[in-house]
Design an enzyme around this catalytic site. Structure first.
Site, PDB file in Angstrom:
ATOM      1  CD  GLU A  30      -2.622   1.335   2.574  1.00 24.52           C
ATOM      2  OE1 GLU A  30      -3.174   0.307   3.040  1.00 24.52           O
ATOM      3  OE2 GLU A  30      -2.709   2.448   3.125  1.00 24.52           O
ATOM      4  NE  ARG A  62       0.522   8.057   5.656  1.00 24.03           N
ATOM      5  CZ  ARG A  62       0.579   7.112   6.587  1.00 24.03           C
ATOM      6  NH1 ARG A  62       1.607   7.066   7.408  1.00 24.03           N
ATOM      7  NH2 ARG A  62      -0.371   6.228   6.694  1.00 24.03           N
ATOM      8  CB  THR A  71      -2.402   8.353   3.166  1.00 26.38           C
ATOM      9  OG1 THR A  71      -1.746   7.319   3.912  1.00 26.38           O
ATOM     10  CG2 THR A  71      -2.604   9.517   4.109  1.00 26.38           C
ATOM     11  CE  LYS A 102      -6.284   2.788   7.040  1.00 29.91           C
ATOM     12  NZ  LYS A 102      -4.934   2.596   6.483  1.00 29.91           N
TER      13      LYS A 102
HETATM   14  C1  3PG Z   1      -1.775   3.398   7.856  1.00 30.72           C
HETATM   15  O1  3PG Z   1      -1.624   4.317   7.066  1.00 30.72           O
HETATM   16  O2  3PG Z   1      -2.537   2.470   7.630  1.00 30.72           O
HETATM   17  C2  3PG Z   1      -1.070   3.437   9.149  1.00 30.72           C
HETATM   18  O3  3PG Z   1      -0.387   4.613   9.311  1.00 30.72           O
HETATM   19  C3  3PG Z   1      -0.166   2.289   9.382  1.00 30.72           C
HETATM   20  O4  3PG Z   1      -0.001   2.280  10.733  1.00 30.72           O
HETATM   21  P1  3PG Z   1       1.368   1.837  11.441  1.00 30.72           P
HETATM   22  O5  3PG Z   1       2.391   2.860  11.055  1.00 30.72           O
HETATM   23  O6  3PG Z   1       1.064   1.882  12.924  1.00 30.72           O
HETATM   24  O7  3PG Z   1       1.696   0.461  10.959  1.00 30.72           O
END
Ligand code: 3PG
Length: 214
Positions: A46, A50, A74, A134
């Site tokens: 994924e 960002r 995101t 999600k």
């Molecule tokens: C996401 O975008 O799904 C989360 O930021 C992932 O979370 P993590 O950094 O705690 O694994």
């Protein structure tokens, strides 16, 4: 999105069980990561919006490694959803529920996985015909206990928990009937990719894949 294509992506995600959530600093880095993921038996990523090169990374990954399942993460606007789809992403992941983006993805026939943290958001997804969501941020939003409580009322909804998942709790989530896969950034943190610590990234991926098989 045609229903059968959506089901096919979900079924691939269920088989893979784990999605590396990655904020990739450059196209070259993305290609190196893709090669490692495929070689180590976890052909999925994924790619989050960002970093400014997210769309280019998705495009390059799909061009060089068509077998890699690439989700765009995101995604915060319909414009980003369009850019991600144009780059070749197979699924749009939104951190929360945003009706406009969900409707837009449905219109553009691309799978969309909106974020939920409460029963209200799950209901909003269901109202739009979406039962694959999600669960974010998983650990602070109630974790395994919350998902068990959700199952009692939303028996057909399938969750992808992300946010606070790590090698120590991943299997607690995957054991739940209503979890189809987990997402986590610990496999390839951005800082580790920037410093080029590919040995550690590969070690983490190999360890996770072997743990999933146990
Ligand atoms: C996401 O975008 O799904 C989360 O930021 C992932 O979370 P993590 O950094 O705690 O694994």
């Amino acid at each position: 999105m045609k229903n059968n294509e959506c089901t096919e992506i979900e079924s691939r995600l269920s088989q893979l069980k784990l999605v590396p959530v990655v904020s990739v600093p450059s196209v070259d880095t993305g290609l190196r990561l893709a090669e490692i993921l495929i070689r180590c038996g976890l052909p999925v990523a994924e790619v989050t919006f960002r970093t400014s090169c997210a769309a280019e990374v998705i495009k390059a990954m799909k061009k060089e490694f068509s077998e890699l399942l690439v989700l765009a993460g995101t995604v915060l606007s319909t414009e980003q959803a369009d850019i991600a789809q144009g780059a070749g992403a197979e699924c749009i992941v939104i951190p929360g529920f945003q009706k406009e983006i969900v409707a837009h993805c449905q219109l553009r026939e691309i799978m969309v996985c909106p974020g939920t943290a409460t029963p209200t958001e799950v209901l909003q997804c269901m109202t739009m015909g979406i039962e694959t969501v999600k669960f974010f941020p998983a650990e602070v939003a109630g974790g395994v206990g919350m998902l068990k409580a959700m199952e009692a009322v939303f028996s057909d909804v399938r969750f992808m928990p992300t946010g606070g998942i790590n090698p120590g709790n991943m299997k607690d989530y995957l054991r739940l009937n209503n979890v189809f896969c987990c997402g986590g950034s610990w496999l390839a943190p951005e800082a580790m990719m920037v410093e080029g610590n590919w040995t550690e990234i590969e070690r983490r991926i190999v360890a996770a894949v072997s743990d999933l098989q146990r």
